[in-house]
Design a protein around this motif. Structure first.
Motif, short mmCIF file in Angstrom:
data_model
loop_
_atom_site.label_atom_id
_atom_site.label_comp_id
_atom_site.label_asym_id
_atom_site.label_seq_id
_atom_site.Cartn_x
_atom_site.Cartn_y
_atom_site.Cartn_z
N LYS A 3 0.84 -1.20 0.00
CA LYS A 3 0.00 0.00 0.00
C LYS A 3 0.88 1.25 0.00
O LYS A 3 0.58 2.23 -0.69
N ILE A 4 1.96 1.22 0.76
CA ILE A 4 2.86 2.38 0.81
C ILE A 4 3.54 2.57 -0.54
O ILE A 4 3.64 3.68 -1.04
N LEU A 5 3.98 1.47 -1.15
CA LEU A 5 4.61 1.55 -2.47
C LEU A 5 3.63 2.13 -3.48
O LEU A 5 3.99 3.01 -4.28
N TYR A 6 2.38 1.68 -3.44
CA TYR A 6 1.36 2.22 -4.35
C TYR A 6 1.17 3.72 -4.12
O TYR A 6 1.10 4.51 -5.06
N LEU A 7 1.11 4.11 -2.84
CA LEU A 7 0.92 5.52 -2.50
C LEU A 7 2.09 6.36 -3.00
O LEU A 7 1.90 7.42 -3.61
N VAL A 8 3.32 5.89 -2.76
CA VAL A 8 4.51 6.62 -3.19
C VAL A 8 4.56 6.71 -4.71
O VAL A 8 4.87 7.75 -5.29
N ASN A 9 4.23 5.61 -5.40
CA ASN A 9 4.22 5.63 -6.86
C ASN A 9 3.15 6.58 -7.40
O ASN A 9 3.37 7.25 -8.40
N THR A 10 2.01 6.64 -6.73
CA THR A 10 0.96 7.57 -7.15
C THR A 10 1.44 9.01 -7.02
O THR A 10 1.23 9.83 -7.92
N ASN A 12 4.48 10.03 -7.12
CA ASN A 12 5.59 10.28 -8.04
C ASN A 12 5.24 9.97 -9.50
O ASN A 12 6.12 9.92 -10.35
N GLU A 13 3.95 9.78 -9.77
CA GLU A 13 3.52 9.46 -11.12
C GLU A 13 3.97 10.55 -12.10
O GLU A 13 3.88 11.74 -11.82
N GLY A 14 4.52 10.11 -13.21
CA GLY A 14 4.98 11.04 -14.23
C GLY A 14 6.39 11.54 -14.00
O GLY A 14 6.90 12.34 -14.79
N THR A 15 7.03 11.09 -12.93
CA THR A 15 8.42 11.49 -12.66
C THR A 15 9.32 10.28 -12.82
O THR A 15 8.85 9.15 -12.99
N ILE A 16 10.61 10.51 -12.71
CA ILE A 16 11.58 9.41 -12.83
C ILE A 16 11.42 8.42 -11.68
O ILE A 16 11.78 7.26 -11.80
N ARG A 17 10.85 8.87 -10.57
CA ARG A 17 10.66 7.99 -9.41
C ARG A 17 9.37 7.19 -9.48
O ARG A 17 9.13 6.33 -8.64
N GLY A 18 8.52 7.49 -10.44
CA GLY A 18 7.26 6.77 -10.57
C GLY A 18 7.49 5.34 -11.00
O GLY A 18 8.53 4.98 -11.54
N ASN A 19 6.53 4.49 -10.76
CA ASN A 19 6.58 3.07 -11.12
C ASN A 19 7.76 2.33 -10.48
O ASN A 19 8.32 1.41 -11.07
N ALA A 20 8.13 2.72 -9.28
CA ALA A 20 9.21 2.03 -8.56
C ALA A 20 8.75 0.63 -8.17
O ALA A 20 7.57 0.39 -7.92
#
Length: 198
Positions: A3-10, A12-20
């Motif tokens: 859940k935390i990974l999903y939250l962080v990816n949300t 950072n969506e559209g950045t280099i950190r997104g989809n980690a």
């Protein structure tokens, strides 16, 4: 963690950190410091709020980590040093027992022999438990993306284990505090809402 990974990816969506695919554990402690500029709600509060509405059983995850506080106090390197000291002392006692038996084979040494036998059994058990702890520490290091060969159990992994348990313990405490604050806030809003309708 998912859940935390999903939250962080949300976020950072559209950045280099997104989809980690993962994150370092120190992110857990940053959830309490991350907030929008115009809000008192932190990312930790938001996480608790989302879990409360979508998956309430996850709010009780800390119950699966009841040994975390005790584990955070264990220093594996110190434990290894203490074990080595005990092994050496037991060897010294065994040597003294052998010397006494050679000097006076008829003497009554049964109590000392019983002690040595019991101590050897307990030492074997302790060594096995320590070995299991080492394997578990290595498995955790691998799980966290580190190479156990670069930080042997008696040295680096001891530090890694301490950091992991301390980080998780801090996270659990911050999570529980944020959840309590969310509950208090909801109660205040409910009380204010009832006062407005009167």
């Amino acid at each position: 963690m998912k859940k935390i990974l999903y939250l962080v990816n949300t976020l950072n969506e559209g950045t280099i950190r997104g989809n980690a695919l993962g994150f370092k554990l120190d992110i857990l402690l940053k959830l309490e410091d991350t907030r929008p500029s115009n809000s008192k709600m932190t990312l930790m509060h938001y996480l608790c709020k989302v879990l409360a509405s979508k998956t309430p059983p996850l709010l009780e995850f800390h119950k699966d980590l009841i040994s975390l506080e005790a584990a955070s106090k264990i220093q594996l390197k110190s434990l290894a040093e203490e074990m080595q000291s005990i092994v050496k002392e037991l060897e010294t006692v065994k040597e003294e027992l052998d010397a006494l038996e050679n000097d006076d084979p008829l003497s009554e040494l049964t109590t000392l022999k019983e002690f040595v036998g019991t101590a050897e059994t307990e030492m074997t058990s302790l060594t096995n438990l320590y070995s299991i702890a080492g394997k578990n520490a290595d498995a955790l290091v691998v799980y966290l993306g580190e190479d156990p060969a670069k930080c042997p159990f008696e040295q680096g992994n001891s530090l890694i284990m301490h950091e992991v348990t301390a980080t998780l313990l801090s996270f659990v405490r911050m999570f529980q505090k944020a959840h309590e604050e969310n509950c208090e806030q909801a109660e205040m809003e409910n009380a204010n809402g009832k006062n407005l309708t009167k």
